[in-house]
Design a protein around this motif. Sequence first.
Motif, mmCIF file in Angstrom:
data_model
loop_
_atom_site.group_PDB
_atom_site.id
_atom_site.type_symbol
_atom_site.label_atom_id
_atom_site.label_comp_id
_atom_site.label_asym_id
_atom_site.label_seq_id
_atom_site.Cartn_x
_atom_site.Cartn_y
_atom_site.Cartn_z
ATOM 1 N N ALA A 159 79.899 118.025 73.636
ATOM 2 C CA ALA A 159 79.773 117.248 72.399
ATOM 3 C C ALA A 159 80.452 117.944 71.226
ATOM 4 O O ALA A 159 80.485 117.402 70.117
ATOM 5 C CB ALA A 159 78.294 117.010 72.081
ATOM 6 N N ARG A 177 69.794 117.760 66.682
ATOM 7 C CA ARG A 177 70.220 116.383 66.410
ATOM 8 C C ARG A 177 69.942 115.426 67.566
ATOM 9 O O ARG A 177 69.622 114.249 67.342
ATOM 10 C CB ARG A 177 71.721 116.365 66.097
ATOM 11 C CG ARG A 177 72.106 117.095 64.831
ATOM 12 C CD ARG A 177 73.611 117.001 64.604
ATOM 13 N NE ARG A 177 74.029 117.719 63.405
ATOM 14 C CZ ARG A 177 75.290 117.838 63.026
ATOM 15 N NH1 ARG A 177 76.262 117.291 63.735
ATOM 16 N NH2 ARG A 177 75.589 118.516 61.917
ATOM 17 N N HIS A 178 70.114 115.899 68.783
ATOM 18 C CA HIS A 178 70.094 114.981 69.922
ATOM 19 C C HIS A 178 69.131 115.368 71.036
ATOM 20 O O HIS A 178 68.920 114.567 71.946
ATOM 21 C CB HIS A 178 71.503 114.872 70.536
ATOM 22 C CG HIS A 178 72.564 114.509 69.558
ATOM 23 N ND1 HIS A 178 72.641 113.256 68.962
ATOM 24 C CD2 HIS A 178 73.610 115.229 69.057
ATOM 25 C CE1 HIS A 178 73.683 113.219 68.143
ATOM 26 N NE2 HIS A 178 74.284 114.399 68.183
ATOM 27 N N LEU A 224 76.495 111.077 76.342
ATOM 28 C CA LEU A 224 77.470 111.577 75.376
ATOM 29 C C LEU A 224 78.429 110.485 74.926
ATOM 30 O O LEU A 224 78.870 110.468 73.773
ATOM 31 C CB LEU A 224 78.257 112.730 75.989
ATOM 32 C CG LEU A 224 77.486 114.047 76.183
ATOM 33 C CD1 LEU A 224 78.311 115.033 76.996
ATOM 34 C CD2 LEU A 224 77.109 114.655 74.841
ATOM 35 N N MET A 249 79.493 120.843 69.816
ATOM 36 C CA MET A 249 78.489 121.384 68.903
ATOM 37 C C MET A 249 77.952 122.704 69.421
ATOM 38 O O MET A 249 77.994 122.983 70.618
ATOM 39 C CB MET A 249 77.300 120.414 68.753
ATOM 40 C CG MET A 249 77.618 119.060 68.187
ATOM 41 S SD MET A 249 76.104 118.066 68.055
ATOM 42 C CE MET A 249 76.830 116.483 67.588
ATOM 43 N N ALA A 303 76.036 120.433 75.083
ATOM 44 C CA ALA A 303 76.349 120.695 73.681
ATOM 45 C C ALA A 303 77.831 121.019 73.520
ATOM 46 O O ALA A 303 78.490 120.525 72.582
ATOM 47 C CB ALA A 303 75.495 121.854 73.160
ATOM 48 N N GLU A 351 71.953 122.274 79.223
ATOM 49 C CA GLU A 351 72.060 121.798 77.840
ATOM 50 C C GLU A 351 73.184 122.498 77.093
ATOM 51 O O GLU A 351 73.817 121.896 76.216
ATOM 52 C CB GLU A 351 70.719 121.969 77.127
ATOM 53 C CG GLU A 351 69.655 121.020 77.660
ATOM 54 C CD GLU A 351 68.376 121.018 76.848
ATOM 55 O OE1 GLU A 351 68.318 121.715 75.810
ATOM 56 O OE2 GLU A 351 67.430 120.304 77.243
ATOM 57 N N THR A 402 72.470 123.233 67.225
ATOM 58 C CA THR A 402 72.739 122.020 66.443
ATOM 59 C C THR A 402 72.536 120.782 67.296
ATOM 60 O O THR A 402 71.922 119.791 66.864
ATOM 61 C CB THR A 402 74.175 122.052 65.896
ATOM 62 O OG1 THR A 402 74.355 123.211 65.092
ATOM 63 C CG2 THR A 402 74.465 120.805 65.074
ATOM 64 N N TRP A 403 73.057 120.827 68.511
ATOM 65 C CA TRP A 403 72.901 119.679 69.412
ATOM 66 C C TRP A 403 71.431 119.414 69.696
ATOM 67 O O TRP A 403 70.984 118.260 69.684
ATOM 68 C CB TRP A 403 73.653 119.937 70.717
ATOM 69 C CG TRP A 403 73.528 118.805 71.685
ATOM 70 C CD1 TRP A 403 74.295 117.681 71.752
ATOM 71 C CD2 TRP A 403 72.539 118.667 72.724
ATOM 72 N NE1 TRP A 403 73.848 116.863 72.763
ATOM 73 C CE2 TRP A 403 72.775 117.435 73.367
ATOM 74 C CE3 TRP A 403 71.491 119.479 73.156
ATOM 75 C CZ2 TRP A 403 72.005 116.998 74.440
ATOM 76 C CZ3 TRP A 403 70.700 119.042 74.216
ATOM 77 C CH2 TRP A 403 70.968 117.807 74.845
ATOM 78 N N ARG A 404 70.673 120.488 69.930
ATOM 79 C CA ARG A 404 69.256 120.301 70.213
ATOM 80 C C ARG A 404 68.528 119.691 69.019
ATOM 81 O O ARG A 404 67.653 118.830 69.188
ATOM 82 C CB ARG A 404 68.621 121.637 70.595
ATOM 83 C CG ARG A 404 68.898 122.034 72.035
ATOM 84 C CD ARG A 404 68.271 123.357 72.380
ATOM 85 N NE ARG A 404 68.293 123.589 73.812
ATOM 86 C CZ ARG A 404 68.238 124.778 74.378
ATOM 87 N NH1 ARG A 404 68.163 125.855 73.615
ATOM 88 N NH2 ARG A 404 68.254 124.909 75.690
#
Length: 211
Positions: free
Chosen positions: A18, A28-29, A58, A20, A15, A11, A24-26
Amino acid sequence: MIPHDRPVMAEADIAAAAGMELHTWRRRHGSDFRARVPVVNPGERLRLYDQAQAAAFLEGRPIPPAPPAGEPHPDDLLSTDEVAAALGTDASTVRAYASTGYLPHGTELHGRRYWPRHVVQARIDAGDQRHHPERTGAGRQPGDPRNTAPRGRRTEARVQEVAAELARAEGEALPALTADELAQRYAVSRRTGERLLAAAREYLQQTGRGA
């Protein structure tokens, strides 16, 4: 297990791709991603995902099907726990085998150590029975390679290993190791597990890798 010739991503990698921070990625997504993309290594502490499937998520493309599961391949990469299961021992013993040369050092990927299936099979085929001694009582048995390493060097290696896991847990928002987990892993008392945690945190401070 990481199937041979199948690139994977953690992960933290996803991230970064992406653009991020991981947390933050976790936020949001993460939930949507995990609902659509299965892990390659179910049950492992560090979740790994098929690179092609992660890239499709992605890029907003349909998630391609996972490659069909094939027969075990000599170049499949086995985790510490999987090697321990194959050898009939525990994870801490596998780490000791690697540190003393009874097993090759292995390959580090995504902050974890893996061994090709053929290496583990070769260890089994060699016929040395140290990897599953008959335990008639508590403690390590004669022939356990953890008995041969000097105590100071053994402790230093454990401190560095625990420090690396603490750093990864902080960076990837994973649950931190506990003294009880360390006591079970290294077959030591809980008090010794607490000392290992404290020493690992001090090591991180000294090396500027943690608070």
